[in-house]
Design a protein around this motif. Structure first.
Motif, short mmCIF file in Angstrom:
data_model
loop_
_atom_site.label_atom_id
_atom_site.label_comp_id
_atom_site.label_asym_id
_atom_site.label_seq_id
_atom_site.Cartn_x
_atom_site.Cartn_y
_atom_site.Cartn_z
N LEU A 11 -74.16 -44.95 -43.43
CA LEU A 11 -73.76 -44.74 -44.81
C LEU A 11 -72.62 -45.70 -45.15
CD1 LEU A 11 -74.08 -42.81 -47.29
CD2 LEU A 11 -72.35 -41.37 -46.23
N ALA A 12 -72.76 -46.45 -46.22
CA ALA A 12 -71.69 -47.33 -46.68
C ALA A 12 -70.70 -46.50 -47.49
CB ALA A 12 -72.26 -48.45 -47.54
N VAL A 13 -69.42 -46.68 -47.18
CA VAL A 13 -68.36 -45.93 -47.87
C VAL A 13 -67.25 -46.90 -48.26
CG1 VAL A 13 -68.83 -43.75 -46.69
CG2 VAL A 13 -67.19 -45.36 -45.69
N GLU A 14 -66.47 -46.49 -49.23
CA GLU A 14 -65.31 -47.29 -49.63
C GLU A 14 -64.26 -47.20 -48.52
OE1 GLU A 14 -62.26 -47.48 -53.38
OE2 GLU A 14 -64.32 -46.81 -53.70
N ALA A 15 -63.67 -48.32 -48.16
CA ALA A 15 -62.64 -48.34 -47.13
C ALA A 15 -61.47 -47.47 -47.55
CB ALA A 15 -62.17 -49.78 -46.90
N GLY A 16 -60.79 -46.89 -46.54
CA GLY A 16 -59.63 -46.06 -46.81
C GLY A 16 -59.40 -45.08 -45.68
N PRO A 17 -58.51 -44.11 -45.89
CA PRO A 17 -58.21 -43.11 -44.86
C PRO A 17 -59.45 -42.28 -44.52
CG PRO A 17 -56.57 -43.05 -46.62
CD PRO A 17 -57.69 -43.93 -47.09
N VAL A 18 -59.67 -42.06 -43.24
CA VAL A 18 -60.85 -41.30 -42.80
C VAL A 18 -60.84 -39.90 -43.40
CG1 VAL A 18 -61.99 -40.28 -40.79
CG2 VAL A 18 -61.21 -42.64 -40.71
N GLU A 19 -59.68 -39.29 -43.50
CA GLU A 19 -59.61 -37.94 -44.08
C GLU A 19 -60.18 -37.92 -45.50
OE1 GLU A 19 -56.96 -39.48 -42.66
OE2 GLU A 19 -56.65 -38.27 -40.86
N ARG A 20 -59.86 -38.93 -46.29
CA ARG A 20 -60.37 -39.00 -47.66
C ARG A 20 -61.87 -39.24 -47.67
NH1 ARG A 20 -61.70 -43.13 -50.77
NH2 ARG A 20 -60.62 -44.65 -49.46
N ILE A 21 -62.34 -40.10 -46.78
CA ILE A 21 -63.76 -40.40 -46.70
C ILE A 21 -64.55 -39.16 -46.32
CG2 ILE A 21 -65.50 -41.72 -45.42
CD1 ILE A 21 -63.33 -43.98 -45.25
N LEU A 22 -64.09 -38.43 -45.31
CA LEU A 22 -64.80 -37.22 -44.88
C LEU A 22 -64.77 -36.14 -45.96
CD1 LEU A 22 -63.76 -36.96 -41.12
CD2 LEU A 22 -65.89 -37.86 -42.10
N ALA A 23 -63.68 -36.06 -46.71
CA ALA A 23 -63.56 -35.06 -47.77
C ALA A 23 -64.57 -35.30 -48.89
CB ALA A 23 -62.14 -35.04 -48.32
N ALA A 24 -65.01 -36.55 -49.04
CA ALA A 24 -65.96 -36.90 -50.09
C ALA A 24 -67.41 -36.66 -49.68
CB ALA A 24 -65.77 -38.35 -50.51
N LEU A 25 -67.65 -36.39 -48.39
CA LEU A 25 -69.01 -36.15 -47.89
C LEU A 25 -69.45 -34.72 -48.19
CD1 LEU A 25 -68.80 -37.80 -44.35
CD2 LEU A 25 -69.76 -38.79 -46.45
N ASP A 26 -70.74 -34.50 -48.04
CA ASP A 26 -71.27 -33.14 -48.12
C ASP A 26 -70.50 -32.26 -47.13
OD1 ASP A 26 -73.26 -31.07 -46.77
OD2 ASP A 26 -73.96 -31.42 -48.82
N PRO A 27 -70.00 -31.11 -47.56
CA PRO A 27 -69.20 -30.27 -46.66
C PRO A 27 -69.89 -29.91 -45.35
CG PRO A 27 -69.01 -29.48 -48.91
CD PRO A 27 -70.07 -30.55 -48.91
N ALA A 28 -71.19 -29.66 -45.38
CA ALA A 28 -71.91 -29.30 -44.15
C ALA A 28 -71.91 -30.48 -43.17
CB ALA A 28 -73.35 -28.88 -44.47
N LEU A 29 -72.06 -31.69 -43.68
CA LEU A 29 -72.02 -32.88 -42.82
C LEU A 29 -70.62 -33.08 -42.27
CD1 LEU A 29 -73.16 -35.44 -41.55
CD2 LEU A 29 -72.79 -36.59 -43.76
N ALA A 30 -69.61 -32.94 -43.10
CA ALA A 30 -68.22 -33.12 -42.65
C ALA A 30 -67.88 -32.14 -41.53
CB ALA A 30 -67.26 -32.96 -43.82
N VAL A 31 -68.32 -30.91 -41.64
CA VAL A 31 -68.07 -29.90 -40.60
C VAL A 31 -68.71 -30.33 -39.29
CG1 VAL A 31 -68.63 -27.54 -39.87
CG2 VAL A 31 -67.69 -27.95 -42.15
N GLU A 32 -69.94 -30.83 -39.35
CA GLU A 32 -70.63 -31.30 -38.14
C GLU A 32 -69.89 -32.48 -37.52
OE1 GLU A 32 -73.31 -30.21 -36.39
OE2 GLU A 32 -73.50 -28.47 -37.71
N LEU A 33 -69.45 -33.42 -38.35
CA LEU A 33 -68.78 -34.62 -37.85
C LEU A 33 -67.44 -34.31 -37.20
CD1 LEU A 33 -69.48 -37.12 -40.77
CD2 LEU A 33 -70.74 -36.86 -38.62
N LEU A 34 -66.81 -33.24 -37.63
CA LEU A 34 -65.51 -32.86 -37.08
C LEU A 34 -65.64 -31.85 -35.95
CD1 LEU A 34 -63.50 -32.67 -40.41
CD2 LEU A 34 -63.37 -34.43 -38.63
N GLY A 35 -66.86 -31.62 -35.48
CA GLY A 35 -67.09 -30.70 -34.37
C GLY A 35 -66.29 -31.09 -33.14
N GLU A 36 -65.93 -30.09 -32.38
CA GLU A 36 -65.07 -30.27 -31.20
C GLU A 36 -65.60 -31.29 -30.20
OE1 GLU A 36 -63.88 -27.46 -27.50
OE2 GLU A 36 -63.60 -26.59 -29.49
N LYS A 37 -66.91 -31.34 -30.04
CA LYS A 37 -67.49 -32.21 -29.01
C LYS A 37 -67.98 -33.56 -29.54
CE LYS A 37 -68.63 -28.45 -25.95
NZ LYS A 37 -69.57 -27.87 -25.04
N VAL A 38 -67.86 -33.78 -30.84
CA VAL A 38 -68.28 -35.06 -31.42
C VAL A 38 -67.19 -36.09 -31.14
CG1 VAL A 38 -68.79 -36.28 -33.57
CG2 VAL A 38 -69.69 -33.98 -33.20
#
Length: 78
Positions: A19-46
């Motif tokens: 997925l192409a995203v605008e450069a910037g802080p990762v926290e901001r980028i993840l906050a703009a994603l679908d919440p279900a995807l963001a939760v998966e990406l922030l999983g403990e084992k990822v």
């Protein structure tokens, strides 16, 4: 622009391999994603790799133009 790359089962969750995203802080980028995807990406084992180097801490990471942030799910085999 920067790229998010989803490996393994995370590709299925994201519905795409990258997925192409605008450069910037990762926290901001993840906050703009679908919440279900963001939760998966922030999983403990990822694990995450920035431009091919594994990260041990995501705090304060800022993506620049041309950067690639890959999300690596745990691998199981048999």
């Amino acid at each position: 622009m920067a790229r998010l790359v989803f490996m393994g089962r995370l590709e299925d969750v994201a519905g795409t391999g990258e997925l192409a995203v605008e450069a910037g802080p990762v926290e901001r980028i993840l906050a703009a994603l679908d919440p279900a995807l963001a939760v998966e990406l922030l999983g403990e084992k990822v694990r995450m790799a920035l431009n091919g180097r594994l990260l041990t801490d995501m705090g304060g990471v800022v993506l620049g133009d041309g950067d690639e942030l890959a999300f690596l799910p745990p691998v199981s085999g048999g």
